[in-house]
Structure formats: C-alpha cells, structure tokens
Design a protein around this motif. Structure first.
Motif, PDB file in Angstrom:
ATOM      1  N   ARG A  66       3.800  14.670 -23.770  1.00 51.04           N
ATOM      2  CA  ARG A  66       5.085  13.997 -23.966  1.00 51.04           C
ATOM      3  C   ARG A  66       5.178  12.706 -23.163  1.00 51.04           C
ATOM      4  O   ARG A  66       5.904  11.796 -23.532  1.00 51.04           O
ATOM      5  CB  ARG A  66       6.238  14.939 -23.632  1.00 51.04           C
TER       6      ARG A  66
ATOM      7  N   PHE B  63       8.280  10.509 -24.524  1.00 55.01           N
ATOM      8  CA  PHE B  63       9.499  11.312 -24.446  1.00 55.01           C
ATOM      9  C   PHE B  63       9.870  11.630 -23.007  1.00 55.01           C
ATOM     10  O   PHE B  63      11.004  11.995 -22.716  1.00 55.01           O
ATOM     11  CB  PHE B  63       9.354  12.614 -25.233  1.00 55.01           C
TER      12      PHE B  63
ATOM     13  N   PRO C 269       9.507   5.814 -27.111  1.00 58.79           N
ATOM     14  CA  PRO C 269       8.555   6.338 -28.104  1.00 58.79           C
ATOM     15  C   PRO C 269       8.400   5.444 -29.320  1.00 58.79           C
ATOM     16  O   PRO C 269       7.295   5.282 -29.832  1.00 58.79           O
ATOM     17  CB  PRO C 269       9.162   7.677 -28.512  1.00 58.79           C
ATOM     18  N   PHE C 270       9.521   4.831 -29.783  1.00 59.42           N
ATOM     19  CA  PHE C 270       9.410   4.075 -31.033  1.00 59.42           C
ATOM     20  C   PHE C 270       8.679   2.750 -30.855  1.00 59.42           C
ATOM     21  O   PHE C 270       8.425   2.050 -31.822  1.00 59.42           O
ATOM     22  CB  PHE C 270      10.788   3.876 -31.682  1.00 59.42           C
TER      23      PHE C 270
ATOM     24  N   ARG D 285       5.721   2.766 -29.103  1.00 61.06           N
ATOM     25  CA  ARG D 285       4.331   3.084 -28.766  1.00 61.06           C
ATOM     26  C   ARG D 285       3.503   3.339 -30.025  1.00 61.06           C
ATOM     27  O   ARG D 285       3.967   4.049 -30.933  1.00 61.06           O
ATOM     28  CB  ARG D 285       4.270   4.327 -27.881  1.00 61.06           C
TER      29      ARG D 285
ATOM     30  N   VAL E 129       1.620   5.374 -31.124  1.00 58.89           N
ATOM     31  CA  VAL E 129       1.152   6.740 -30.923  1.00 58.89           C
ATOM     32  C   VAL E 129       1.972   7.627 -31.839  1.00 58.89           C
ATOM     33  O   VAL E 129       3.146   7.366 -32.044  1.00 58.89           O
ATOM     34  CB  VAL E 129       1.429   7.114 -29.441  1.00 58.89           C
ATOM     35  N   ASN E 130       1.360   8.636 -32.437  1.00 60.05           N
ATOM     36  CA  ASN E 130       2.149   9.584 -33.228  1.00 60.05           C
ATOM     37  C   ASN E 130       1.848  11.001 -32.801  1.00 60.05           C
ATOM     38  O   ASN E 130       0.777  11.308 -32.305  1.00 60.05           O
ATOM     39  CB  ASN E 130       1.875   9.416 -34.718  1.00 60.05           C
ATOM     40  N   MET E 131       2.845  11.855 -33.030  1.00 57.34           N
ATOM     41  CA  MET E 131       2.733  13.218 -32.531  1.00 57.34           C
ATOM     42  C   MET E 131       2.952  14.202 -33.669  1.00 57.34           C
ATOM     43  O   MET E 131       3.778  13.975 -34.550  1.00 57.34           O
ATOM     44  CB  MET E 131       3.805  13.405 -31.462  1.00 57.34           C
TER      45      MET E 131
ATOM     46  N   PHE F 145       4.325  17.824 -34.063  1.00 56.08           N
ATOM     47  CA  PHE F 145       5.065  18.759 -33.233  1.00 56.08           C
ATOM     48  C   PHE F 145       4.687  20.194 -33.548  1.00 56.08           C
ATOM     49  O   PHE F 145       4.311  20.513 -34.662  1.00 56.08           O
ATOM     50  CB  PHE F 145       6.570  18.575 -33.467  1.00 56.08           C
TER      51      PHE F 145
END
Ligand SMILES: Nc1ncnc2c1ncn2[C@@H]1O[C@H](COP(=O)(O)OP(=O)(O)O)[C@@H](O)[C@H]1O
Ligand SMILES: [Mg+2]
Lengths: 379, 270
Positions: free
Chosen positions: A66, A71, A91-92, A94, A96-98, A100
């Motif tokens: 996170r 986050f 986060p928006f 970066r 980078v994607n996650m 969940f």
C-alpha cells in the motif's frame, strides 16, 4: 509509449528513468499508533522482475504494498518510483496499478466499463477507438473476450479475478501490485491462475509485486522472494537461494519444510560446524553464518535430503516408522528417533519401486549426510 | 393469540378503511351510507381551495425534499470522512433531530423565526431607501420549506450514511489507483452507488413534508397546505369530500413509501 500520468519531475528525467530500479524502499518505517507495521524496509525492485512478499498474516506485507501504491505514507524513510521520491504523491498520480484481494470491481459498471475505467481518466482524453482497442486486447489477454457487457457480479470468482487483472494491465503500469490475488480461489483454479499470472508477466514484461502467505505460490511464481516477519525483511533472494541457503530457522521453516534439531556449536572449521545435540549425539553441517563455540544453533535438514534405508549403515541413526503417506511421486514417512523425536522423510517413488518400502512399526535407518545438514541461527 | 392479532389490525386499519369507504358515499352525510358514487372525488378535484392547497403542499414538499436530499447527502459524505468523538457527537445530533416530536420543531421554529424577523424587520425598514416599500419578512412558504427541510434532512443523512458505510473502502481506493482524482471518484463511483439511497431519501422526505400537519400548522403563516385545509374544513363538519381528499392523499403517500422501500430493498441485494 507514454504509460500513465506520472508526476511531473519523474518523466522529465529520461536518463534516470531508464537506469534507476523501477521502485525502491529506503529505510521505510510505517507505524499505526503503537503498531509498527513495517520496520526499516530496504529493497529495490528491478525492472521486469516478479517479486513476492512472503510472510504470515499480519507481518506487514499489505502495508508495504500500500505504500508503493500510495494509499499509505511512510512514517519514516522514502518510497521511490523510477528514481524519484513519491512519498507525498497520491495514488492517482502514480504509474502503478493494484489488484485488490477483494477484486474491488465496480458493481454498477459492466466488465468493459470496469476495464476501460483507468484509460478514461487520462488527460488529455484518449481516443474512444483507442480505448476500445486496448480493452479488447486486455480482454483477449485474460481470455474473457465476449464478456464485455456482463455485470461483474454475474461472474464466477475466477472470472472476476481476471477482470481485476485486465483492469490493471490495460493501463500498462510500471508496477503491478497484487495483494493475495488468488487467496479467494479454490485450489485447482488457483493453480491455473498461477500459471496464467506467470505467463502474463513474461508476455507483458511488466514488473509484478505479489503479496502472499502461501510459500508454494511464492516459490513457483517469483524471480525473487522477500521473506518478512513482524514488519521486517528477514531474507531476500531467489526461490532457490532461500530454499538451499536459508539464513535463519524462520526462513527454513517458512520456505519449504524442514526437520530441526537444537544444539550447541562444538567447533567451527572453515564453513563446516560441529554441533552437539541435547542427547549428546554429534553432527556436522554447513554453517550458514559465522558461529562462535557454545552458541545455541539449529540443525536443519530437508525431508527429501534424508535417505531411508533398511540396513544399519555407517553413521546412520535408527528410527521406527510411525506413519506413511502416499503422495504420488513421493512417499512421506513420519519416523521417530528415541531422543531426537519425530522426523519427516520424503522418499522418491523409485526407492519404493526398488523395494525399500516401509510399513508402520518397521525399524529403519536414516542417513543424514553432512552436505545436506545446515547449521542455522536460532531466532 | 390469533384473535388478539386480528383485533389489533382491525383497530389499526378500521378508521382508515371507513374513511375510504365513506368517500364513495352517494349521500352528503358522513355517517350514513347511501349508495355508491365517485362524485365527491370529482368535487374535491374541482374545488379551487383544495387545488390551491394541493399546489402549495406539492411546492413545499418538492422544494424541501430537493434541498434535504442535496444537503443531507453532503452532510452524510462529510460525516463519513470524520473520525473519533466529533463524529459520535454529530451522529448523535442527527438521530436526536429525527426523534424530536414535530410539535417541538414547529414551536421552536416559530419562536426562532419570529424572534429573528422581529430583529431584522426594523433594520430592513431603516435601511431601505423608501421606508414604506421596505420588505418585511414573515412566516409563509419560505419558513415552511425551511422547517420541513430541517426535519427531513436528518432522514436523508441517516439513509445515505447507511449506504455509504456499506460501500467497501476498496472501491474508492481502486478508483484512485486507476488514476481518478478524488472528485472523479466521487462522481463516477460514490455518487452512482449511493444514488438509490438519495432517491429513497428524497421520496421519504417528500412524503413527510406532504403529509405534515403539526410543523406546518405553526410556521405556515398565511399559507394553506392540504393537511391544514383538511383540518380547517373538519371544524365545519366531516363531508365525504374530505374523506375523498384523505383517501387520495393516503394512496399517494403509500405509493411513494412503497417505491422508496423497494429502492432500498433492491439496493440491499445488489
Ligand atoms: N490502517 C491500519 N490501522 C491500524 N493498524 C493497521 C492498519 N493497517 C495495518 N495495520 C496493522 O499493521 C500490521 C500489518 O498489517 P498488514 O500489512 O495488513 O499485514 P499482512 O498483509 O502481512 O497480513 C498488523 O498488525 C495490522 O493490524
Ligand atoms: Mg494482507
């Protein structure tokens, strides 16, 4: 290709972007009130690798992930992406994607709308045709073509998982973060998805960071594993390194299975150490570290490195077979030694076929070769 | 036990059934059935006083429900982001607002507004260029809408809050992770997901305002809402016309409440 809205200052320095590791944690500590979820984490994530955070529940894996996603902000230390410090970037911003653990698919949107969500946020706006082209490709990649207009809650767990994956990879992130993505799937589906994940990573060349408490998953998928314990990194290395050269009992225990015998160091010669166990028996093993004499250590041997025979050989110890479990290509024996206690032995099928099968209650001898014995720090 | 239950239901619904029944009375006496007719419905709908009161009621209900939905939703979202004792206090205040009897709200609003108007009106008169043309604040549509909004806003807050807290934190995070700004997340994820709750809150607010007599009685000033009209006509005796109006109001309210319930129920399943 311009991948995503990287924060200003990151994308400007192309040189740094191409030579720096894709992400880095520098002396990162994260505290929630009194709880220290991550303690002095130092690690670099290389471009294109598949890295896993492995550890029991509550050891801070999710927290580390996170912080990479944005986050959580580190209490101390720096998070770097592409060589730039991103501690305060939300986060928006970066690249980078996650994925969940709960998938977090948007329930009011169709599969297609879910997947195109990230692309639609881009400014300047992306062409509609370009968006649908990429969405179609992502759907193809996860083998869900034809499901465009489904609602996500009408799909099975495995399909939802793939939508979540597609929704992330369609953005071509620098870093794909996966938080126990397969934990909710049943065993068979999990195996299939593991293979798909690995294929996907090779095919796309995106850097994957996976969080898992399943050692088998980490061992089979990762290029490198970062073993964690109570917020700290205990050891980092390739699956083979961790399996063959664990530095502590914790790692040997968590990565694979092992038999442990507690003892004290008698003498150390080069990289071999002689250890005396509680019952007075002495064994020699490879020292994983530099040890002092009289230090309390742990002898470790993997079940498949023990040879079980029916005759007393030189240096073998006598045991009684307690239990036998047929595992297909291996047979697992639980044997009991009078003073060392229970020991697990994994015998290959060939040994059985060659006639050295044992039944419950049989006497047998164990060959503990000094090359296979590891002397580990007790922790 | 069963007999007892039947008695309770009879006791609850008999009066309403009788009103509905007598609204179809052909005769003009409220207590004597003289055959079936729908003439009173026609008369009620042609009565200019009734139509005027209905228009006022609809106007007040519509505006106050709209205001309550917007303000209540914003409040609920604001509360969601709060933590600790502040949130507990504000939660408490909202629930208290729902539990306070209408008569208290009516009287309190009346006294508060009268006091404020008494303070402001002299100032307005003094500051206005032409003293005789100075506007004078008084009870009326404005105070009605304000009082109803105040009461129904608390309802909207509670309904929307329930929906908001059942939304997974993950969804907002996933949206942020997919490059949506906080506003983008609100617009594309949060709002669509709480929209049914807002709509249900709107319908409930509308019904409450439309049916309210007690608060309106105190703050309506010279305005006549439908419940106030019914009340004043009853003093001249109950006619089948009043029964017809009552039946229509009841049906309309019931339909709105059922729709609101259905929306909330469906929401629960999704
Ligand atoms: N938002 C939070 N607030 C308070 N404590 C938290 C929070 N997130 C995680 N923790 C604590 O930090 C520790 C590590 O949690 P986590 O990173 O979720 O572990 P893992 O993913 O390895 O199971 C746990 O003790 C957990 O209770
Ligand atoms: Mg976790």
């Amino acid at each position: 290709m311009n991948v995503s809205p990287a924060p200003a200052g990151l994308s400007s320095d192309r040189f740094r972007e191409e030579t720096a590791p894709v992400a880095e944690l520098r002396a990162v500590t994260k505290r929630f009130g009194d709880v220290t979820a991550a303690k002095n984490l130092n690690l670099t994530i290389d471009r294109g690798e598949f890295l896993s955070f492995l550890g029991p529940s509550g050891c801070g894996k999710t927290t580390a992930l996170r912080m990479l996603a944005g986050f959580e902000q580190p209490t101390e230390g720096d998070v770097l992406i592409d060589g730039g410090i991103v501690n305060d970037s939300p986060p928006f911003c970066r690249p980078v994607n996650m994925v969940f653990q709960s998938y977090a698919l948007f329930p009011h949107l169709t599969v297609e709308q879910n997947i195109s969500y990230g692309l639609k946020q881009r400014r300047p706006r992306m062409d509609r045709s370009e968006i649908s082209r990429r969405v179609a490709r992502a759907l193809d990649t996860v083998r869900l073509a034809g499901f465009e207009n489904r609602k996500t809650f009408e799909m099975s767990g495995g399909q939802q998982q793939r939508v979540a994956l597609a929704r992330a990879i369609v953005n071509e992130p620098k870093l794909l973060l996966l938080d126990e993505p397969l934990a909710a799937l049943d065993r068979k589906l999990r195996k299939e998805m593991q293979i798909e994940l690995q294929d996907l990573q090779r095919q796309l060349g995106i850097t994957f960071v996976l969080v898992t408490h399943d050692q088998e998953e980490a061992l089979s998928l990762s290029d490198r594993i970062c073993v964690m314990r109570a917020g700290e990194v205990v050891q980092m290395g390739t699956p083979r390194d961790l399996y063959d050269d664990p530095k502590t009992k914790y790692v040997a225990d968590f990565v694979g299975t092992s038999n442990f015998f507690e003892g004290t160091v008698l003498s150390v010669k080069e990289d071999m150490a002689q250890v005396e166990l509680a019952d007075g028996s002495r064994f020699e093993g490879r020292a994983s570290d530099s040890f002092r004499e009289t230090e309390t250590v742990c002898l470790s041997i993997r079940p498949e490195q023990i040879r079980l025979t029916g005759k007393a050989e030189d240096g073998a110890i006598e045991v009684v077979v307690q239990n036998r479990i047929f595992l297909g290509e291996h047979t697992e024996y639980l044997v009991r030694h009078s003073s060392l206690g229970n020991i697990i032995v994994l015998a290959p099928r060939q040994a059985e076929l060659a006639g050295t099968a044992f039944n419950q209650g049989d006497r047998a001898w164990l060959n503990l070769s000094r090359e296979a014995m590891l002397v580990l720090r007790q922790d | 036990m069963r007999v007892y239950a039947i008695c309770v239901y009879l006791f609850l619904y008999m009066p309403i059934a009788i009103i509905a029944l007598f609204s179809f009375n052909a005769g003009r006496h409220a207590s004597q059935l003289q055959g079936f007719s729908v003439q009173w419905y026609g008369r009620a709908l042609k009565n200019p006083f009734v139509m005027d009161a209905l228009q006022t009621s609809l106007m007040v209900a519509l505006v106050s429900a709209l205001l309550a939905s917007v303000l209540g939703t914003l409040t609920a979202i604001g509360l969601q982001g709060m933590r600790g004792p502040v949130r507990v206090i504000f939660d408490g205040i909202i629930y208290i607002a729902i539990m306070i009897p209408g008569i208290v709200i009516g009287i309190a609003t009346l006294i508060a507004l009268v006091t404020v108007f008494d303070q402001i009106n002299p100032w307005l008169a003094a500051l206005w260029p032409e003293a005789s043309e100075a506007p004078s604040l008084s009870m009326g549509m404005g105070s009605l809408i304000a009082a109803h909004t105040m009461f129904t806003m608390a309802l909207v807050v509670v309904i929307v809050r329930a929906r908001l807290s059942s939304l997974e934190r993950d969804l907002a995070e996933a949206s942020a992770d997919l490059y949506a700004t906080p506003f983008g997340t609100f617009w594309q994820i949060t709002l669509p997901l709480i929209a049914p709750a807002i709509l249900a809150g709107f319908l409930l607010s509308f019904t409450f305002s439309f049916d309210d007599f007690i608060i309106a009685f105190f703050v309506a000033g010279s305005e006549t809402t439908l419940p106030i009209y019914i009340f004043s006509s009853i003093r001249r005796g109950v006619t089948p016309e009043i029964n017809a109006i009552g039946t229509m109001v009841m049906l309309a309210s019931l339909i709105l409440l059922i729709i609101a319930q259905l929306i909330l129920r469906r929401e629960h399943k999704a």
